[in-house]
Motif scaffolding. Structure first.
Motif, mmCIF file in Angstrom:
data_model
loop_
_atom_site.group_PDB
_atom_site.id
_atom_site.type_symbol
_atom_site.label_atom_id
_atom_site.label_comp_id
_atom_site.label_asym_id
_atom_site.label_seq_id
_atom_site.Cartn_x
_atom_site.Cartn_y
_atom_site.Cartn_z
ATOM 1 N N ALA A 159 0.835 -1.204 0.000
ATOM 2 C CA ALA A 159 0.000 0.000 0.000
ATOM 3 C C ALA A 159 0.864 1.246 0.000
ATOM 4 O O ALA A 159 0.613 2.201 -0.750
ATOM 5 N N ALA A 160 1.895 1.272 0.839
ATOM 6 C CA ALA A 160 2.772 2.443 0.920
ATOM 7 C C ALA A 160 3.489 2.691 -0.401
ATOM 8 O O ALA A 160 3.620 3.844 -0.847
ATOM 9 N N VAL A 161 3.949 1.631 -1.052
ATOM 10 C CA VAL A 161 4.634 1.783 -2.339
ATOM 11 C C VAL A 161 3.674 2.337 -3.397
ATOM 12 O O VAL A 161 4.013 3.257 -4.150
ATOM 13 N N ILE A 162 2.467 1.797 -3.443
ATOM 14 C CA ILE A 162 1.457 2.270 -4.399
ATOM 15 C C ILE A 162 1.106 3.724 -4.129
ATOM 16 O O ILE A 162 1.030 4.552 -5.054
ATOM 17 N N LEU A 163 0.904 4.063 -2.864
ATOM 18 C CA LEU A 163 0.555 5.440 -2.508
ATOM 19 C C LEU A 163 1.675 6.410 -2.855
ATOM 20 O O LEU A 163 1.423 7.536 -3.293
ATOM 21 N N TYR A 164 2.912 5.990 -2.685
ATOM 22 C CA TYR A 164 4.017 6.879 -3.031
ATOM 23 C C TYR A 164 4.063 7.124 -4.542
ATOM 24 O O TYR A 164 4.335 8.243 -4.984
ATOM 25 N N GLU A 165 3.781 6.100 -5.317
ATOM 26 C CA GLU A 165 3.737 6.279 -6.774
ATOM 27 C C GLU A 165 2.615 7.245 -7.148
ATOM 28 O O GLU A 165 2.803 8.139 -7.988
ATOM 29 N N MET A 166 1.442 7.089 -6.533
ATOM 30 C CA MET A 166 0.337 8.027 -6.770
ATOM 31 C C MET A 166 0.755 9.458 -6.430
ATOM 32 O O MET A 166 0.562 10.392 -7.211
ATOM 33 N N PHE A 167 1.314 9.607 -5.222
ATOM 34 C CA PHE A 167 1.738 10.911 -4.727
ATOM 35 C C PHE A 167 2.757 11.547 -5.668
ATOM 36 O O PHE A 167 2.657 12.732 -6.018
ATOM 37 N N SER A 168 3.757 10.767 -6.102
ATOM 38 C CA SER A 168 4.822 11.284 -6.966
ATOM 39 C C SER A 168 4.272 11.745 -8.309
ATOM 40 O O SER A 168 4.625 12.830 -8.796
ATOM 41 N N GLN A 169 3.407 10.921 -8.917
ATOM 42 C CA GLN A 169 2.836 11.309 -10.208
ATOM 43 C C GLN A 169 2.000 12.580 -10.077
ATOM 44 O O GLN A 169 2.068 13.477 -10.916
#
Length: 196
Positions: A159-169
């Motif tokens: 979840a944290a990895v996915i959320l960081y990708e969302m946040f970065s994009q």
């Protein structure tokens, strides 16, 4: 009645609310472990997710304590569902792409998805995978590329990895430069958060 709130705390509440993203979300699909659920909520708070959806049909929503990461539950809105079709139709009505995590032959790597558009990502029970009724209706599937011997991550880490990708994009696209919430929503939530 609203108690006293310091100017510093009010300023922090306003700042955090101004960065909340209401058109990206996670769905917790029968995730039973309270430590994982608490950690997911903490990551949601950290990366500016306004709310999550709880799909619990075979498991019970876990009892979360008040300490540590469980305290994040008061800063992340939660919507419960027991009907897959109703939940997914609600996402469709809001123009959201829906993606589930998994390892099928058609799954695509995390970075292949565009998270600058409204998105709901389904995180499922680590042992059973996605609920069959969700698998039937959600074709898009993502996996997190890894280079080690272990095939998958703990669901809260994923979840944290996915959320960081969302946040970065979204940061690169400038979507964090203006509030996702309306002025009316911000005013209402400021009052609510001030009492939490």
């Amino acid at each position: 009645m609203r108690g006293f709130i310091t100017p510093e705390r009010l300023g922090r509440i306003r700042h955090v609310l101004s960065l909340r993203q209401k058109d990206v979300t996670l769905v917790m699909d029968n995730i039973w472990d309270p430590h994982n659920v608490s950690a997911i909520l903490r990551s949601c708070d950290a990366f500016g997710i306004f709310g999550v959806h709880l799909y619990y049909t075979t498991e019970k929503w876990p009892d979360l304590g008040e300490k540590s990461s469980a305290s994040a539950k008061k800063w992340v809105e939660r919507t419960s569902h027991s009907d897959a079709g109703e939940m997914l139709d609600g996402f469709a009505a809001r123009g959201m792409q829906v993606i589930r995590t998994g390892f099928s032959q058609t799954a695509k790597p995390l970075h292949a998805f565009d998270f600058t558009i409204p998105t709901a990502v389904i995180l499922s029970n680590e042992h059973r995978g996605a609920s069959p009724e969700l698998t039937e209706r959600v074709e898009q599937e993502l996996y997190i590329p890894m280079q080690g011997m272990v095939q998958s991550l703990n669901v809260s880490v994923a979840a944290a990895v996915i959320l960081y990708e969302m946040f970065s994009q979204r940061r690169r696209a400038g979507l964090l430069d203006s509030p996702s919430l309306s002025p009316e929503e911000l005013a209402r939530l400021e009052l609510e958060w001030s009492d939490r």
